[in-house]
Enzyme design. Structure first.
Site, mmCIF file in Angstrom:
data_model
loop_
_atom_site.group_PDB
_atom_site.id
_atom_site.type_symbol
_atom_site.label_atom_id
_atom_site.label_comp_id
_atom_site.label_asym_id
_atom_site.label_seq_id
_atom_site.Cartn_x
_atom_site.Cartn_y
_atom_site.Cartn_z
ATOM 1 N N SER A 114 12.160 4.781 0.837
ATOM 2 C CA SER A 114 13.523 5.036 1.324
ATOM 3 C C SER A 114 14.401 5.735 0.286
ATOM 4 O O SER A 114 15.178 6.625 0.653
ATOM 5 C CB SER A 114 14.176 3.731 1.781
ATOM 6 N N LYS B 11 14.356 -9.526 7.249
ATOM 7 C CA LYS B 11 15.101 -8.978 8.397
ATOM 8 C C LYS B 11 15.669 -10.045 9.326
ATOM 9 O O LYS B 11 16.763 -9.887 9.842
ATOM 10 C CB LYS B 11 14.194 -8.032 9.187
ATOM 11 N N ASN C 117 17.999 -4.456 10.096
ATOM 12 C CA ASN C 117 17.435 -3.650 8.998
ATOM 13 C C ASN C 117 18.472 -2.747 8.336
ATOM 14 O O ASN C 117 18.177 -2.070 7.362
ATOM 15 C CB ASN C 117 16.232 -2.809 9.471
ATOM 16 N N ASP D 153 14.964 -0.049 13.596
ATOM 17 C CA ASP D 153 13.492 0.013 13.613
ATOM 18 C C ASP D 153 12.959 0.369 15.003
ATOM 19 O O ASP D 153 12.072 1.219 15.143
ATOM 20 C CB ASP D 153 12.888 -1.338 13.197
ATOM 21 N N GLY E 283 6.745 -10.963 13.425
ATOM 22 C CA GLY E 283 7.460 -10.517 12.223
ATOM 23 C C GLY E 283 8.705 -9.725 12.601
ATOM 24 O O GLY E 283 8.977 -9.492 13.792
ATOM 25 N N ASN F 193 0.085 -12.345 17.604
ATOM 26 C CA ASN F 193 0.554 -12.717 16.265
ATOM 27 C C ASN F 193 -0.343 -13.787 15.684
ATOM 28 O O ASN F 193 -0.833 -14.648 16.411
ATOM 29 C CB ASN F 193 2.005 -13.236 16.337
ATOM 30 N N THR G 212 0.378 -16.327 13.834
ATOM 31 C CA THR G 212 0.971 -17.603 14.239
ATOM 32 C C THR G 212 1.363 -17.448 15.702
ATOM 33 O O THR G 212 2.393 -16.850 16.033
ATOM 34 C CB THR G 212 2.218 -17.926 13.375
ATOM 35 N N TYR H 202 3.124 2.662 5.906
ATOM 36 C CA TYR H 202 3.150 4.071 5.505
ATOM 37 C C TYR H 202 2.730 4.263 4.048
ATOM 38 O O TYR H 202 2.797 5.370 3.520
ATOM 39 C CB TYR H 202 4.549 4.667 5.740
HETATM 40 P P1 NAP Z 1 7.530 -9.818 8.181
HETATM 41 O O1 NAP Z 1 8.762 -10.117 8.942
HETATM 42 O O2 NAP Z 1 7.256 -10.577 6.930
HETATM 43 O O3 NAP Z 1 6.284 -10.033 9.196
HETATM 44 C C1 NAP Z 1 4.959 -9.938 8.754
HETATM 45 C C2 NAP Z 1 4.025 -9.984 9.969
HETATM 46 O O4 NAP Z 1 2.687 -9.736 9.527
HETATM 47 C C3 NAP Z 1 3.994 -11.344 10.684
HETATM 48 O O5 NAP Z 1 3.810 -11.127 12.068
HETATM 49 C C4 NAP Z 1 2.764 -12.007 10.055
HETATM 50 O O6 NAP Z 1 2.181 -13.000 10.890
HETATM 51 C C5 NAP Z 1 1.844 -10.811 9.957
HETATM 52 N N1 NAP Z 1 0.770 -10.935 8.986
HETATM 53 C C6 NAP Z 1 0.874 -10.973 7.638
HETATM 54 N N2 NAP Z 1 -0.355 -11.017 7.074
HETATM 55 C C7 NAP Z 1 -1.255 -11.005 8.098
HETATM 56 C C8 NAP Z 1 -2.665 -11.050 8.168
HETATM 57 N N3 NAP Z 1 -3.417 -11.104 7.060
HETATM 58 N N4 NAP Z 1 -3.259 -10.986 9.374
HETATM 59 C C9 NAP Z 1 -2.515 -10.930 10.512
HETATM 60 N N5 NAP Z 1 -1.162 -10.911 10.509
HETATM 61 C C10 NAP Z 1 -0.542 -10.957 9.317
HETATM 62 O O7 NAP Z 1 7.460 -8.274 7.789
HETATM 63 P P2 NAP Z 1 8.093 -6.996 8.524
HETATM 64 O O8 NAP Z 1 9.386 -6.644 7.907
HETATM 65 O O9 NAP Z 1 8.032 -7.228 9.994
HETATM 66 O O10 NAP Z 1 7.048 -5.866 8.115
HETATM 67 C C11 NAP Z 1 5.756 -5.848 8.699
HETATM 68 C C12 NAP Z 1 5.093 -4.505 8.467
HETATM 69 O O11 NAP Z 1 5.827 -3.485 9.138
HETATM 70 C C13 NAP Z 1 5.009 -4.094 7.008
HETATM 71 O O12 NAP Z 1 3.737 -3.549 6.770
HETATM 72 C C14 NAP Z 1 6.055 -3.003 6.869
HETATM 73 O O13 NAP Z 1 5.677 -2.034 5.909
HETATM 74 C C15 NAP Z 1 6.014 -2.383 8.255
HETATM 75 N N6 NAP Z 1 7.289 -1.722 8.598
HETATM 76 C C16 NAP Z 1 7.297 -0.363 8.655
HETATM 77 C C17 NAP Z 1 8.458 0.293 8.987
HETATM 78 C C18 NAP Z 1 8.462 1.773 9.065
HETATM 79 O O14 NAP Z 1 9.558 2.333 9.158
HETATM 80 N N7 NAP Z 1 7.349 2.423 9.074
HETATM 81 C C19 NAP Z 1 9.633 -0.417 9.251
HETATM 82 C C20 NAP Z 1 9.572 -1.804 9.183
HETATM 83 C C21 NAP Z 1 8.404 -2.448 8.848
HETATM 84 P P3 NAP Z 1 2.706 -14.548 10.847
HETATM 85 O O15 NAP Z 1 3.899 -14.595 11.750
HETATM 86 O O16 NAP Z 1 1.572 -15.335 11.346
HETATM 87 O O17 NAP Z 1 3.057 -14.841 9.415
#
Ligand code: NAP
Length: 308
Positions: free
Chosen positions: A38, A87, A108, A123, A151, A173, A175, A254
């Site tokens: 960013s 978030k 966000n 998002d 998430g 998910n 969980t 990304y």
């Molecule tokens: P978050 O709120 O911490 O959520 C993480 C998610 O990943 C939860 O659903 C979690 O499941 C799951 N998870 C983590 N490790 C896992 C595993 N080993 N196997 C299966 N599920 C797993 O994080 P977030 O902010 O949503 O971000 C999540 C992803 O989105 C990140 O990779 C981030 O880089 C990406 N993202 C990208 C953009 C973009 O603009 N490209 C924007 C936002 C986010 P549980 O609920 O079971 O813990």
């Protein structure tokens, strides 16, 4: 400017950033945050628009989030982006939250207005634009499976699919209860019949291979919104045997051009894209919220594509 600042820096922001010109007035809060692209995207936009401010990374741990947000007005910030894992927690710490962000339960983008902190979410709308740009299709015409629906990003994406009235939405998910809770919240959006055949328009399903195999037979677009794939050592979130040529696979991650999931999907003949386009468009929309003017999209895209 340092690569990453901390809460301790924010507590003494003038001293920590003495001599920085233009001053740092925007940031992204995350844990981890060092990977975030960013700053390069927003700093290019700020410079191109002649806005005398810069954007930095702030490494904020979960227990530091409340204090860090409250320090923003005094430190002279215009706003901040919020990323993993803050978030959902941010929503409850603000003075006001716009309808869209409240509906999906995650923020966000924060705007500092005097002493007040206002929350938004870009998002979902960013993902909508990314899918159109990458695959030339609209979410509303698709049967979508969201991995990581519990998430912050997953909730925002699922809610956007619901708001777009997409053909079908499958929530997955690790969980399971979180996916079930989200499905209950989104149920009102899926009352009308749209697809032919027996498949339900909205389902939360457990993360089990035979269940996913059956669901993927009724899916056009798979979106990985888990953080699995961010680390080099992470495995693919889906077994390669489940991937087919007819799928579109979008990975919100990304940090790699091709994550393990995208490599497997591409080998299966699927169309694939990583999260750079979502990052770009959510950033474009954040910029437009902060400055109430069109963002220089091509400048931001070029800045993201430059090696950091
Ligand atoms: P978050 O709120 O911490 O959520 C993480 C998610 O990943 C939860 O659903 C979690 O499941 C799951 N998870 C983590 N490790 C896992 C595993 N080993 N196997 C299966 N599920 C797993 O994080 P977030 O902010 O949503 O971000 C999540 C992803 O989105 C990140 O990779 C981030 O880089 C990406 N993202 C990208 C953009 C973009 O603009 N490209 C924007 C936002 C986010 P549980 O609920 O079971 O813990």
């Amino acid at each position: 400017m340092k690569d990453v600042y901390t809460l301790e820096d924010l507590r003494h922001w003038d001293a920590a950033t003495a001599g920085e010109e233009p001053p740092i007035r925007l940031s992204v809060f995350g844990d981890p945050v060092a990977h975030s692209l960013s700053p390069q995207m927003h700093n290019a936009a700020l410079a191109a628009c002649g806005i005398p401010a810069r954007y930095c990374r702030l490494h904020i741990r979960p227990e530091e989030l409340g204090e860090a947000l409250r320090l923003l007005p005094k430190a002279g910030f215009l706003g901040t982006n919020i990323t993993i894992p803050h978030k959902a927690a941010t929503l409850g710490l603000l003075d006001a939250v716009d309808d869209h962000a409240r509906k999906i339960g995650v923020v966000n983008t924060v705007v500092v207005e005097g002493e007040r902190l206002l929350g938004f979410n870009t998002d979902g709308p960013g993902l909508l634009r990314a899918i159109r740009a990458e695959f030339g299709v609209d979410l509303r015409d698709l049967r979508v499976m969201v991995l990581g629906a519990g998430g912050g990003a997953g909730r925002a994406i699922a809610a956007q699919c619901a708001l777009e009235n997409c053909e079908r939405l499958v929530l997955v998910n690790r969980t399971f209860e979180k996916a079930q809770r989200l499905a209950a919240e989104l149920e009102p959006y899926f009352k009308g019949p749209r697809v032919f055949g027996p498949a339900r328009r909205l389902e939360a399903v457990p993360w089990e291979e035979p269940v996913l195999a059956a669901q993927l037979a009724n899916t056009d677009l798979v979106i990985n919104a888990t953080s699995c794939g961010m680390k080099r050592t992470d495995p693919s979130v889906l077994p390669s045997s489940l991937l087919r040529a007819s799928l579109m696979v979008y990975d919100t991650i990304y940090t790699a051009q091709l994550t393990p999931l995208l490599i497997d999907a591409q080998s299966a003949g699927a169309r694939v894209a990583n999260g750079a386009s979502m990052l770009l468009y959510q950033g474009v929309l954040s910029f437009e919220i902060w400055f109430n003017r069109p963002a220089p999209v091509e400048v931001m895209r070029a800045a993201m594509e430059r090696p950091s």
